[in-house]
Design a protein around this motif. Sequence first.
Motif, short mmCIF file in Angstrom:
data_model
loop_
_atom_site.label_atom_id
_atom_site.label_comp_id
_atom_site.label_asym_id
_atom_site.label_seq_id
_atom_site.Cartn_x
_atom_site.Cartn_y
_atom_site.Cartn_z
N GLN A 20 -6.52 -2.25 0.76
CA GLN A 20 -5.78 -1.04 1.14
C GLN A 20 -4.90 -0.60 -0.02
O GLN A 20 -4.14 -1.40 -0.58
N PRO A 71 -2.17 2.09 -0.39
CA PRO A 71 -1.28 3.16 0.08
C PRO A 71 -0.66 3.89 -1.11
O PRO A 71 -0.25 3.27 -2.09
N LYS A 96 5.00 4.33 4.37
CA LYS A 96 4.02 3.32 3.96
C LYS A 96 3.58 2.46 5.15
O LYS A 96 2.39 2.18 5.31
N LEU A 142 -0.29 2.06 6.46
CA LEU A 142 -0.98 0.78 6.61
C LEU A 142 -1.43 0.56 8.06
O LEU A 142 -2.54 0.07 8.31
N SER A 189 -5.29 0.21 9.21
CA SER A 189 -5.71 -1.04 9.86
C SER A 189 -6.52 -0.78 11.13
O SER A 189 -7.37 -1.59 11.50
N VAL A 232 -3.47 -5.78 0.07
CA VAL A 232 -2.72 -4.56 -0.19
C VAL A 232 -2.29 -4.51 -1.65
O VAL A 232 -1.78 -5.49 -2.19
N THR A 266 2.87 -5.92 -1.61
CA THR A 266 1.71 -5.66 -2.44
C THR A 266 1.26 -6.97 -3.07
O THR A 266 2.04 -7.93 -3.15
N TRP A 270 2.55 -3.38 11.98
CA TRP A 270 3.47 -2.73 11.05
C TRP A 270 4.47 -1.88 11.83
O TRP A 270 4.09 -1.06 12.66
N ASP A 293 7.48 -4.80 4.78
CA ASP A 293 6.83 -6.04 4.38
C ASP A 293 7.66 -7.26 4.77
O ASP A 293 7.14 -8.23 5.32
#
Length: 515
Positions: free
Chosen positions: A60, A62, A129, A133, A137, A147, A219, A234, A242
């Motif tokens: 992914q 983003p 973000k 995500l 997903s 990611v 990331t 998320w 994160d």
Amino acid sequence: MQESSVQTFIIILYLFTLGVLAVYGVHRSALLWSYLRHRRERAEPRTRFAEADLPNVTVQLPMFNELLVAERVIDASARIDYPRDRFEIQVLDDSTDATASIARARCEALRRDGLNIRYIRRASREGYKAGALEHGSRVAQGEFVLVFDADFVPPKSSVRDLIDYFTDPAVGMVQARWGHLNREHSLLTRCQAMLLDGHFVIEHAARNRTGRFFNFNGTAGMWRTAAIEDAGGWQHDTITEDMDLSYRAQLAGWAFVYAPQVSAPAELPGDMSSFKSQQYRWAKGSVQTARKLLRRIFESPVPAKVKREAFFHLTNNVAYVFLLLLAALQLPNMLIRRRMEDPTLLLLDVPMFWATCGSVAAFYIVAHRDSYGGTWQAVKRLPVMMALGIGLAVNNGRAAIEGLFGGDVEFVRTPKSGATDERGASGPIAYRGRHPWHNALELVFGLYCTATLVVALATQSWASVPFVSLFSVGFLYVGVTSLLEAHGSRRQGDAEVDAQEPSTHSSPKPQSMLS
């Protein structure tokens, strides 16, 4: 009598402030000690997937207004070595500038070449973000998602380097170490690299190897999709989605693995305003996560050592508020000390200062030595790096206060320029942030600390001179550099700057405060 009471209050407040910072310094020393005890340990996969049994993986990407780096990260991801029938790339693009056409065209070209790549664009940017995500997903084909932010260049072997850790069904996330594309670009990037190396080399390793929680860094990490779903998915009520998801997943029982031998290079912010924007987001988001989850962590059945480490990890940026208070109290404390007949009690501040500064020095010297070999380069850069950290106190202290008391969730992306060690910013323009009015406080603190330094020299308070010098240089370096960058941006014209400006927004779902 009243004057004596004021002096006593200032002394007590000064020592209390210094004591709080010393506690965080002792914690840093404890992390370093844990790292040194376990430095030769290396997490290895339980076993390895047979080639025919390799699972489906989705990468992914983003992005939002990544005009100068979008094509680079897409092309690097397309070169990843993994069976093409079990490999998917999602470009999750929320851009409002020319990035959208560049990313879409590159995806179409790669798809014509047979790559399973999807360009996904949402109707709205809700959740930013985290929302992107989450949206990706829902339609991801992979059992695992890797990611990468747009400022990264994914290594060709990145999926194969990480996937085998998931042969252990308890593993929910594996984090790689960040490398640096433009570490030698400037003094600022060298200091940033030193700060990040301390985090990845020592903090992550110490926490993971001793059974404490650590976090996915947003990331260069691979997730088991089942772990994301089990943790609640998320969520976007903090600006560090994160870190929030990391703690929720580990509280749900998922194991995390740190793989420092796997490195993913990324671009460091090349100018002060971009660096401060990044630091602001991280500082505010960590405090928001503390406000959201600390009570839940303390009430959970996890071991006491995990709870203690979570407290220090999530509240670490609150120390910047105490750093500002310390800067303000140094001058009156120094003047009061001269008037006291028996100032020996105030000598407590010297060991507490060294407990704080000494731990910082050892921490980053060891991180540099274990990353690159040798210590001299680290020793040379250490004073500037420490001054830079102090100079961020206004920026990060404000972020911590807003994270602690504010209900607004503002997301500001970090501008990227496509820079590497071999070249500077790509293209005719580079995204750059503005010079907010509150940056003037950095100059005020810089001048105030310079005056404190003059008083220290005049009164022969030699023990205070090294520390006050760091404060003076740090605030002036950050403040003056920010001012010069803002002046340069204004000379380019407001229209051009506005076109480059990273967007800021308020979340539609403000976070509730934990008492």
